[in-house]
Design a protein around this motif. Structure first.
Motif: not given
Length: 448
Positions: A432-448
């Protein structure tokens, strides 16, 4: 910051835009899209208007890309008199006008988009159908001539349209990324003891398709969590969590139904729902800051452990997590949320993003992130299946492994997988925490 402009300012801006249009037409000899926003009143620019403009630009450029007609030249300005975009396109003018009209008519914010198409000889192509009034739907020119609607009325409708449309799009974006994160998590292979593309790990009641079905069923829940966060953003953070509880229970029912009765994502319903609620409370510009997002989660979950676990008795303990709290003081996902998921921020996410930055595959970077999370977080699933001693031994062994090899190869990961399966161990909490890592990574990508 909002800036009030006068008629003279608007006329001067229009003249400068016309001069730039003519210069570009002369330089390139191709059709030109001149894009501005239809904003009533003396305030022509603000953070909200900029976001609306950016959405229109995204839609226009995306459609041009789909039609294999990318811009030959683009120029954008952000002025007190409004946002402006000039786009030279290698495309037949009539087809370009048809495209811009469809964006103006068929998208939610389209009534605020003003996308003129100029031919190479400088003519402005006319619309086949007149634009409709923002308020009543009649021809806009008729309402403008008769002054059928006041400026405050038009402004109110404009702000409402901008806020509702952009908030809805934000919620759609977050929900889609949350589901994407769950799908990436289950697909990362190999993952010791967990369901992945190769096998079902230490599980007999679920497979990769169970997780895909479950993740897909949770999109409406994540969408609603963002909306709840936005609606409660002005209230104390714990009130957002309180408002999420009932939707979370209903989402668990949807999960079980989609997964054929298997517990695929119960932990993620809680943790991902919290993050989506936090996103709703935050300005969109802060979504790409994981520390800010998780700080908001921590504020929402403040006091959860004390309220829900501190007075727990053996007679009242019903779940494995509650029993582990009584036996070992393990606070599980509640404690992690209240602390702002520190292992995600300090271990899982950095390992994931560093691996991807090095050019490693999602399998390799994600697998290493999972091991880092497991080494630094007490995983309730591991303890429930194998006991505290087995978990501690595993965490210590993984710490030594990662010290020698931060990104273990596939052979080592498969060896760990076999060992976990043999002992019936499954680090579901870390997944579940790995899924959160992926989620936060995707959010960072769209914010670049």
């Amino acid at each position: 910051m909002e800036h009030v402009v006068e008629l003279r300012d608007m006329l001067e801006a229009r003249e400068r835009r016309a001069q730039r249009q003519q210069a570009l037409l002369k330089r390139f000899g191709r059709p030109l899209v001149s894009y501005t926003m239809n904003i009533a009143g003396p305030v022509k620019n603000s953070d909200l208007i900029r976001r609306g403009f950016a959405l229109g630009r995204e839609l226009l450029l995306g459609q041009l890309e789909l039609l294999s007609s990318p811009c030959v030249f683009r120029e954008e300005l952000d002025e007190p008199t409004g946002c402006e975009g000039l786009y030279v396109v290698d495309m037949r003018p009539e087809a370009l006008k048809e495209l811009t009209c469809s964006l103006e008519e068929d998208t939610e914010l389209g009534r605020l988009f003003d996308m003129d198409v100029l031919t190479p000889d400088g003519r402005v192509l006319e619309r086949a159908e007149p634009r409709r009034c923002l308020i009543c739907g009649r021809p806009a020119k008729v309402c403008a001539r008769s002054r059928a609607h006041s400026i405050p009325e038009l402004q109110g409708r404009t702000w409402t349209l901008l806020e509702e449309s952009l908030n809805r799009r934000d919620a759609e974006t977050a929900a889609s990324l949350a589901v994407r994160a769950l799908l990436y998590e289950v697909c990362i292979t190999p993952k010791p003891g967990l369901v992945d593309r190769a096998n079902t790990g230490s599980h007999r009641d679920m497979d990769v398709f169970s997780f895909m079905s479950s993740a897909s069923a949770l999109w409406p829940y994540f969408f609603r969590c963002v909306q709840i966060g936005r609606k409660t953003a002005a209230k104390p953070a714990p009130e957002t969590l309180a408002a999420l509880r009932r939707p979370g229970k209903l989402a668990e029912c949807d999960m079980y139904a989609a997964a054929g009765g298997a517990n695929t994502h119960k932990g993620a319903v809680y943790s991902m729902g919290l993050v989506c609620g936090a996103l709703g409370r935050l300005d969109r510009r802060e979504w790409n800051r994981p520390e800010r997002v998780l700080s908001q989660v921590s504020a929402m979950a403040a006091g959860t452990v004390g309220r829900e676990l501190a007075g727990l008795t053996e007679e009242a303990a019903r779940t494995a997590g509650q029993r582990l709290y009584l036996l070992h003081g393990i606070t599980g996902v509640r404690g992690q949320a209240e602390a702002g998921f520190p292992s995600v921020l300090a271990h899982g996410l950095p390992v994931l993003e560093e691996g991807l930055a090095q050019g490693r595959s999602m399998d390799e970077a994600g697998g290493a992130a999972l091991l880092a999370l497991l080494a630094h977080t007490v995983d309730t699933n591991m303890v429930a299946r194998g006991g505290m001693d087995a978990y501690r031994e595993t965490a210590a062994a993984l710490t030594r492994l990662l010290a020698d090899e931060a990104y273990p190869g596939r052979e080592m990961m498969e060896r760990l997988d076999r060992a976990f399966i043999a002992k019936n161990l499954s680090p579901g909490g870390s997944a579940d925490l790995l899924a959160l890592c992926c989620f936060l990574h995707f959010l960072r990508e769209i914010g670049r």
